[in-house]
Design a protein around this motif. Sequence first.
Motif, short mmCIF file in Angstrom:
data_model
loop_
_atom_site.label_atom_id
_atom_site.label_comp_id
_atom_site.label_asym_id
_atom_site.label_seq_id
_atom_site.Cartn_x
_atom_site.Cartn_y
_atom_site.Cartn_z
N PHE A 71 13.82 -3.82 -43.38
CA PHE A 71 12.75 -4.77 -43.64
C PHE A 71 11.81 -4.88 -42.44
O PHE A 71 10.59 -4.95 -42.59
CB PHE A 71 13.32 -6.14 -43.98
N GLU A 72 12.36 -4.91 -41.22
CA GLU A 72 11.51 -5.04 -40.04
C GLU A 72 10.64 -3.81 -39.85
O GLU A 72 9.49 -3.91 -39.40
CB GLU A 72 12.37 -5.28 -38.80
N ALA A 73 11.17 -2.65 -40.16
CA ALA A 73 10.42 -1.41 -39.96
C ALA A 73 9.32 -1.22 -41.00
O ALA A 73 8.36 -0.48 -40.77
CB ALA A 73 11.37 -0.22 -39.99
N ASP A 74 9.45 -1.89 -42.14
CA ASP A 74 8.49 -1.73 -43.24
C ASP A 74 7.38 -2.77 -43.09
O ASP A 74 7.30 -3.75 -43.83
CB ASP A 74 9.22 -1.89 -44.58
N ARG A 75 6.49 -2.54 -42.12
CA ARG A 75 5.41 -3.51 -41.88
C ARG A 75 4.41 -3.58 -43.03
O ARG A 75 3.76 -4.61 -43.22
CB ARG A 75 4.67 -3.14 -40.59
N GLU A 76 4.29 -2.50 -43.76
CA GLU A 76 3.36 -2.50 -44.89
C GLU A 76 3.94 -3.22 -46.10
O GLU A 76 3.26 -3.36 -47.12
CB GLU A 76 3.01 -1.06 -45.27
N GLU A 77 5.21 -3.63 -46.00
CA GLU A 77 5.90 -4.34 -47.08
C GLU A 77 5.87 -3.53 -48.39
O GLU A 77 5.64 -4.07 -49.47
CB GLU A 77 5.29 -5.73 -47.28
N ILE A 78 6.13 -2.24 -48.23
CA ILE A 78 6.24 -1.38 -49.40
C ILE A 78 7.55 -1.68 -50.15
O ILE A 78 7.60 -1.70 -51.38
CB ILE A 78 6.19 0.10 -48.98
N ILE A 79 8.60 -1.94 -49.37
CA ILE A 79 9.91 -2.24 -49.95
C ILE A 79 9.99 -3.73 -50.23
O ILE A 79 9.86 -4.56 -49.32
CB ILE A 79 11.05 -1.82 -49.00
N GLU A 80 10.21 -4.06 -51.49
CA GLU A 80 10.29 -5.47 -51.86
C GLU A 80 11.72 -5.99 -51.84
O GLU A 80 11.97 -7.14 -51.49
CB GLU A 80 9.68 -5.66 -53.26
N SER A 81 12.66 -5.12 -52.20
CA SER A 81 14.07 -5.53 -52.23
C SER A 81 14.96 -4.38 -51.80
O SER A 81 14.56 -3.21 -51.84
CB SER A 81 14.46 -6.01 -53.63
N ILE A 82 16.18 -4.75 -51.39
CA ILE A 82 17.17 -3.77 -50.95
C ILE A 82 18.47 -4.00 -51.71
O ILE A 82 18.96 -5.14 -51.80
CB ILE A 82 17.42 -3.87 -49.44
N SER A 83 19.00 -2.92 -52.25
CA SER A 83 20.32 -2.94 -52.86
C SER A 83 21.22 -2.10 -51.97
O SER A 83 21.04 -0.88 -51.86
CB SER A 83 20.27 -2.38 -54.28
N LEU A 84 22.15 -2.74 -51.32
CA LEU A 84 22.92 -2.08 -50.26
C LEU A 84 24.42 -2.16 -50.53
O LEU A 84 24.92 -3.18 -51.02
CB LEU A 84 22.59 -2.72 -48.91
N ALA A 85 25.09 -1.07 -50.17
CA ALA A 85 26.56 -1.06 -50.20
C ALA A 85 27.06 -0.52 -48.87
O ALA A 85 26.50 0.42 -48.33
CB ALA A 85 27.08 -0.19 -51.34
N VAL A 86 28.09 -1.15 -48.34
CA VAL A 86 28.82 -0.59 -47.20
C VAL A 86 30.13 -0.07 -47.75
O VAL A 86 30.90 -0.83 -48.35
CB VAL A 86 29.06 -1.64 -46.11
#
Length: 424
Positions: A344-359
Motif C-alpha cells: 500500500f505504501e509503495a502504491d502512491r498512485e493508489e492503483i491497488i484498492e484492496s489486498i487479498s493476502l495469505a501467509v
Amino acid sequence: MKSVARRRGFLAELQHQHRLVQQRQAQQQRAAIRAHNMAVREAQRFAREQQRAAEAAMRASAAERAAADRAAKLAHIAAREAEAEEKNAQLAAAHDAIDNLLTATLEVDDWVDLESLREAAVDLPFDRPELLVPSPAPRYHVVPDRPIFVPLAPPTGLSGALGGNRRHAAQVEAAQRAYFDLLQQWQQALAHTCGLNAMLRAAWREQEAARQAELADARSRHEQAIADHRRQIAESNAHLDRLIAGLRERQPAAMDEYVGIVLANSIYPEAFEVSYEHSFDANDRELHITVLAPPPDAFPTAKAFRYNKANDEITESRLAAADVKRRYASAIAKTALRTTHEVFEADREEIIESISLAVAVDTVDRATGHDTRIDLVRLATDRADFLPVELARVEATDTLAHLAAAVSKNPYGLVPLANHGVRG
C-alpha cells in the motif's frame, strides 16, 4: 484481467541485491554485531595466546612447562568462552531481527522511484592492459670488429743495401699469413654472432606477433563486451520505459512487476526468509499475494550458548516450547502486516484498492506424505481500512483480529485454517 508473478524479474532482482547490500551495511552498526565482532577478535586473540603458550611449553623446563601448560589451558578456556559469546551475539542478532520484522519496514519508504533504476553505460576497462606494451627488444650480441692489416714499413738506408729487402719481404709474408688467419677467425666469429642475433630477432618477432595476435583477439572481445553491455543497458532501459508506461495505463502485468520490485526490496532476516507469489486483478483493482514463510522446523529455537569446562563443549539451551510457538506465530502475523503495508505504501498512485493476502508454508502432509501448502493467515483488506492503523504501536495478532483476518490457532503446529483440530 489477472496476471500472475512468481519469480523476481530482472529489475526486481537488481533491487533485491541492492537492498541486501544495504542491509548488511546497516547491520554492521548494530550493537549485537559489534559485540559479535568483538567476540571474534577476542577468540582470535586467545587462540594466539594459546598457540604461544603451547610453543613456550615445548621449550621450557619441567616447572616452566607446567606453568606454560596452565597458561595454555587458561587461554584455551578463554578462547572457548569467547566462541560461546560469539554464538550468543549471532543468536541475539537473529532474534532481534525477527522480533523487529514489522518495525524494520516502518523505518523506510517502500515506494520505488523507477527512474532511479535507469542505467547508464559505463566504460568497461580493458582487461588485458599488459598486451598493450610491446615485447622488449632483444639484447643482441656485439658484432666483433674486423681485423685491420697494418703493412710493415720498408727498410731504408744501409739496412736495405745489406739484404734488408729480403728480410722485409719474409716479414711481410708472415704478417700477411697472420692477418689472413685473424680474418678467417673474425669471419667465423661474425657468422656465429650474426646467427645468434638472427635467432634472437626471430624469437622476438615470433613473440611480438603472438602478442599482437592476442591483443587483437582481446580487443575484439573487449569491443564485443562493450557492445553487449550497451545493448543490455538499452534493453533494460527500454524495459523500464515499457514498465513506466504500463503503470500509467494500469496494465496488470506492469503492476505485477512493480509489486515484485517492491517486495524484492523487502529483505527479511536470514533466519526467516520469505518468498512471494502475487497477481493483480485490474477489474477489481485487487492484488492477491501469497507469502511463503519458512516452516517451523527452520525457525531458530536456541536460547543461549554456554561453554562447559568439564567436557570442553559448547552447549545450547533452548527456548521453552510455548515461547517458540508464540514467537513463530508473532513472526507470521508481522509478516502479513508488513507485506500489506509495503504494498500500500509503495502504491502512491493508489492503483491497488484492496489486498487479498495469505501467509502460507509449503510442507509435507504427515497423513499422506504429499507436498501440501498450508495457509496460516488469510487477510482481505482495503486501503481505507488498513492505512489508519498505527503499526508502530500495535500487537500484530490483535491487528489481524481487528482486520477480521483468519489466523491459524497454532501456526507453529501447522494447524490449517479450515480445520484447527487436526494438529496440535
